[in-house]
Write a protein that holds these residues in place. Structure first.
Motif, PDB file in Angstrom:
ATOM      1  N   LEU A 150       0.832  -1.196   0.000  1.00  0.00           N
ATOM      2  CA  LEU A 150       0.000   0.000   0.000  1.00  0.00           C
ATOM      3  C   LEU A 150       0.869   1.249   0.000  1.00  0.00           C
ATOM      4  CD1 LEU A 150      -2.692  -1.040   2.652  1.00  0.00           C
ATOM      5  CD2 LEU A 150      -2.894  -1.114   0.160  1.00  0.00           C
ATOM      6  N   ASP A 151       0.272   2.374  -0.319  1.00  0.00           N
ATOM      7  CA  ASP A 151       0.976   3.657  -0.286  1.00  0.00           C
ATOM      8  C   ASP A 151       1.114   4.082   1.178  1.00  0.00           C
ATOM      9  OD1 ASP A 151       1.870   6.266  -0.386  1.00  0.00           O
ATOM     10  OD2 ASP A 151       0.742   6.747  -2.198  1.00  0.00           O
ATOM     11  N   PRO A 152       2.346   4.177   1.712  1.00  0.00           N
ATOM     12  CA  PRO A 152       2.506   4.525   3.138  1.00  0.00           C
ATOM     13  C   PRO A 152       1.902   5.875   3.486  1.00  0.00           C
ATOM     14  CG  PRO A 152       4.555   3.655   2.242  1.00  0.00           C
ATOM     15  CD  PRO A 152       3.646   3.878   1.082  1.00  0.00           C
ATOM     16  N   ASP A 153       2.035   6.863   2.598  1.00  0.00           N
ATOM     17  CA  ASP A 153       1.500   8.192   2.895  1.00  0.00           C
ATOM     18  C   ASP A 153      -0.029   8.154   2.993  1.00  0.00           C
ATOM     19  OD1 ASP A 153       4.049   9.110   2.844  1.00  0.00           O
ATOM     20  OD2 ASP A 153       3.983   9.796   0.757  1.00  0.00           O
ATOM     21  N   LEU A 154      -0.683   7.479   2.042  1.00  0.00           N
ATOM     22  CA  LEU A 154      -2.132   7.398   2.076  1.00  0.00           C
ATOM     23  C   LEU A 154      -2.622   6.587   3.283  1.00  0.00           C
ATOM     24  CD1 LEU A 154      -2.972   6.838  -1.706  1.00  0.00           C
ATOM     25  CD2 LEU A 154      -3.101   8.956  -0.387  1.00  0.00           C
ATOM     26  N   ALA A 155      -1.889   5.523   3.622  1.00  0.00           N
ATOM     27  CA  ALA A 155      -2.289   4.714   4.781  1.00  0.00           C
ATOM     28  C   ALA A 155      -2.183   5.521   6.067  1.00  0.00           C
ATOM     29  CB  ALA A 155      -1.422   3.462   4.867  1.00  0.00           C
ATOM     30  N   ALA A 156      -1.089   6.309   6.209  1.00  0.00           N
ATOM     31  CA  ALA A 156      -0.941   7.135   7.406  1.00  0.00           C
ATOM     32  C   ALA A 156      -2.022   8.196   7.475  1.00  0.00           C
ATOM     33  CB  ALA A 156       0.450   7.775   7.429  1.00  0.00           C
ATOM     34  N   ALA A 157      -2.362   8.801   6.324  1.00  0.00           N
ATOM     35  CA  ALA A 157      -3.418   9.812   6.306  1.00  0.00           C
ATOM     36  C   ALA A 157      -4.773   9.189   6.655  1.00  0.00           C
ATOM     37  CB  ALA A 157      -3.475  10.479   4.943  1.00  0.00           C
ATOM     38  N   SER A 158      -5.046   7.979   6.169  1.00  0.00           N
ATOM     39  CA  SER A 158      -6.302   7.299   6.496  1.00  0.00           C
ATOM     40  C   SER A 158      -6.366   6.944   7.979  1.00  0.00           C
ATOM     41  CB  SER A 158      -6.439   6.032   5.639  1.00  0.00           C
ATOM     42  OG  SER A 158      -6.449   6.342   4.258  1.00  0.00           O
ATOM     43  N   PHE A 159      -5.226   6.568   8.551  1.00  0.00           N
ATOM     44  CA  PHE A 159      -5.183   6.252   9.979  1.00  0.00           C
ATOM     45  C   PHE A 159      -5.484   7.491  10.820  1.00  0.00           C
ATOM     46  CE2 PHE A 159      -2.590   5.990  13.892  1.00  0.00           C
ATOM     47  CZ  PHE A 159      -3.254   4.949  14.508  1.00  0.00           C
ATOM     48  N   VAL A 160      -4.898   8.633  10.445  1.00  0.00           N
ATOM     49  CA  VAL A 160      -5.161   9.877  11.168  1.00  0.00           C
ATOM     50  C   VAL A 160      -6.632  10.262  11.046  1.00  0.00           C
ATOM     51  CG1 VAL A 160      -4.643  12.348  11.237  1.00  0.00           C
ATOM     52  CG2 VAL A 160      -2.786  10.697  10.948  1.00  0.00           C
ATOM     53  N   SER A 161      -7.204  10.057   9.862  1.00  0.00           N
ATOM     54  CA  SER A 161      -8.622  10.388   9.659  1.00  0.00           C
ATOM     55  C   SER A 161      -9.527   9.472  10.458  1.00  0.00           C
ATOM     56  CB  SER A 161      -8.957  10.303   8.165  1.00  0.00           C
ATOM     57  OG  SER A 161     -10.334  10.560   7.937  1.00  0.00           O
ATOM     58  N   ALA A 162      -9.162   8.173  10.564  1.00  0.00           N
ATOM     59  CA  ALA A 162     -10.015   7.211  11.272  1.00  0.00           C
ATOM     60  C   ALA A 162      -9.877   7.344  12.789  1.00  0.00           C
ATOM     61  CB  ALA A 162      -9.680   5.788  10.831  1.00  0.00           C
ATOM     62  N   PHE A 163      -8.667   7.642  13.266  1.00  0.00           N
ATOM     63  CA  PHE A 163      -8.414   7.717  14.710  1.00  0.00           C
ATOM     64  C   PHE A 163      -7.670   9.016  15.019  1.00  0.00           C
ATOM     65  CE2 PHE A 163      -8.077   3.269  13.291  1.00  0.00           C
ATOM     66  CZ  PHE A 163      -9.187   2.732  13.924  1.00  0.00           C
ATOM     67  N   PRO A 164      -8.354  10.138  14.992  1.00  0.00           N
ATOM     68  CA  PRO A 164      -7.656  11.419  15.202  1.00  0.00           C
ATOM     69  C   PRO A 164      -7.096  11.579  16.605  1.00  0.00           C
ATOM     70  CG  PRO A 164     -10.043  11.744  15.117  1.00  0.00           C
ATOM     71  CD  PRO A 164      -9.796  10.316  14.737  1.00  0.00           C
ATOM     72  N   ASN A 165      -7.730  10.982  17.614  1.00  0.00           N
ATOM     73  CA  ASN A 165      -7.254  11.145  18.989  1.00  0.00           C
ATOM     74  C   ASN A 165      -6.047  10.277  19.279  1.00  0.00           C
ATOM     75  OD1 ASN A 165      -9.371  12.930  19.534  1.00  0.00           O
ATOM     76  ND2 ASN A 165     -10.756  11.279  20.137  1.00  0.00           N
ATOM     77  N   GLU A 166      -6.099   8.986  18.872  1.00  0.00           N
ATOM     78  CA  GLU A 166      -5.005   8.069  19.170  1.00  0.00           C
ATOM     79  C   GLU A 166      -3.799   8.284  18.261  1.00  0.00           C
ATOM     80  OE1 GLU A 166      -8.055   7.319  18.806  1.00  0.00           O
ATOM     81  OE2 GLU A 166      -8.774   6.364  20.659  1.00  0.00           O
ATOM     82  N   SER A 167      -4.002   8.857  17.078  1.00  0.00           N
ATOM     83  CA  SER A 167      -2.891   9.019  16.128  1.00  0.00           C
ATOM     84  C   SER A 167      -2.101  10.283  16.362  1.00  0.00           C
ATOM     85  CB  SER A 167      -3.440   9.029  14.687  1.00  0.00           C
ATOM     86  OG  SER A 167      -4.330  10.133  14.506  1.00  0.00           O
ATOM     87  N   GLY A 168      -2.515  11.121  17.331  1.00  0.00           N
ATOM     88  CA  GLY A 168      -1.785  12.357  17.593  1.00  0.00           C
ATOM     89  C   GLY A 168      -1.936  13.362  16.485  1.00  0.00           C
ATOM     90  N   ALA A 169      -3.166  13.471  15.917  1.00  0.00           N
ATOM     91  CA  ALA A 169      -3.380  14.410  14.823  1.00  0.00           C
ATOM     92  C   ALA A 169      -3.205  15.843  15.283  1.00  0.00           C
ATOM     93  CB  ALA A 169      -4.789  14.221  14.256  1.00  0.00           C
ATOM     94  N   ASP A 170      -3.417  16.111  16.600  1.00  0.00           N
ATOM     95  CA  ASP A 170      -3.258  17.477  17.069  1.00  0.00           C
ATOM     96  C   ASP A 170      -1.806  17.854  17.292  1.00  0.00           C
ATOM     97  OD1 ASP A 170      -2.987  15.610  19.018  1.00  0.00           O
ATOM     98  OD2 ASP A 170      -3.856  16.844  20.617  1.00  0.00           O
TER      99      ASP A 170
END
Length: 310
Positions: free
Chosen positions: A70-90
């Motif tokens: 998979l595309d690592p950049d797209l996977a990381a962006a999808s992870f941030v979108s799915a779990f904004p609190n646990e992924s440290g999006a802030d």
């Protein structure tokens, strides 16, 4: 298929389907990514609480995506979108998360290479010391015999008298002392009093005399830390350790590593896979900090560390 093409597939299912299409098992993926299989399984179950959080969680997602095609950049962006609190999006924008994760991976590789080079240098130094200590004893003792001062109480060599030469026109035989000549007192060596008699040296062994005159050492023994903490890893584990308020750089330690800390007040351990840690406190085995794949934060103080012993 991507997450953008199918909104009905959750993030964990999306990763699992990509892995199964590649024909890769969780154990094989754990070996290639050096991430615990339990953490990877929790990621597929949409349970990011097992991950260390922040940039490290995004780094794990990128490593997973890279191994399953998979595309690592797209996977990381999808992870941030799915779990904004646990992924440290802030903590940082999603656009820069890939760069930060790559920088973390690069620093980890550099630290690993530097640790190996340091270990080789220490080994060479130890072998050189052993060689010169055991096989070259004359190298260390050279020149000591000629620089030793004379032992205390050793008498100076006796003065040799020379016969008086006869005066011109005298009938005295060379070497003969005139009958009316007054006895001549021997001249003492320079620095020695004419009236002082040599002090008698007591019949005491040299070692006893040196021990009697040696001043007692006033230096106090070196202060040692009251608590020694040893961490032994059975599996790869993300670690963040703070000793007496000083925090060490966070990193992912490999299986078989052994970390030792000297603690005066307290130590705080945060682990991404608590079941991979074996803790020893002052040489005694401590109880487990958590279960495999569990993210824990534990503080142990030097005053009551006994509460953590088995």
């Amino acid at each position: 298929m991507t997450m953008a093409e199918d909104r009905h597939v959750d993030f964990g299912t999306f990763l699992r389907q990509a892995r199964e299409q590649r024909g890769v098992s969780l154990q094989e993926l754990a070996v290639t990514t050096k991430i615990s299989a339990r953490v990877l399984e929790a990621l597929e179950r949409n349970d990011p609480s097992k991950l260390p959080g922040g940039i490290f969680s995004r780094s794990f997602v990128r490593a997973y995506a890279r191994e399953v095609g998979l595309d690592p950049d797209l996977a990381a962006a999808s992870f941030v979108s799915a779990f904004p609190n646990e992924s440290g999006a802030d903590e940082m924008p999603a656009a820069t998360s890939a760069v930060e994760a790559e920088s973390f991976e690069q620093r980890r590789r550099i630290l690993r290479v530097a640790a190996r080079l340091l270990g080789v240098a220490v080994l060479v130094a130890i072998l050189a010391f052993i060689y010169y200590s055991n096989f070259k004893p004359g190298f260390l003792m050279a020149g000591r015999a000629d620089t030793q001062p004379p032992a205390a109480g050793t008498a100076p060599p006796p003065l040799q008298s020379k016969p008086l030469a006869p005066e011109p026109g005298s009938s005295m035989v060379p070497g003969e002392v005139p009958a009316d000549a007054a006895p001549v007192a021997a001249t003492p060596p320079a620095g020695q009093s004419e009236t002082a008699a040599p002090a008698a040296t007591p019949d005491v062994p040299v070692s006893d005399a040196a021990a009697a005159t040696a001043a007692p050492a006033d230096a106090a023994p070196s202060e040692q830390a009251p608590l020694s903490v040893v961490l032994t890893l059975t599996e790869p584990c993300w670690l963040s350790v703070s000793v007496d308020g000083t925090r060490s750089p966070s990193r992912t330690a490999g299986a078989g590593e052994r970390l030792e800390f000297a603690v005066r007040r307290s130590i705080t351990i945060r682990a991404g896979n608590a079941g991979a840690l074996s803790v020893t406190l002052n040489g005694k085995a401590a109880r487990a900090l958590g279960t495999p794949g569990q993210v824990v934060t534990t503080t142990i103080t030097a005053s009551d560390y006994g509460a953590f012993l088995r």
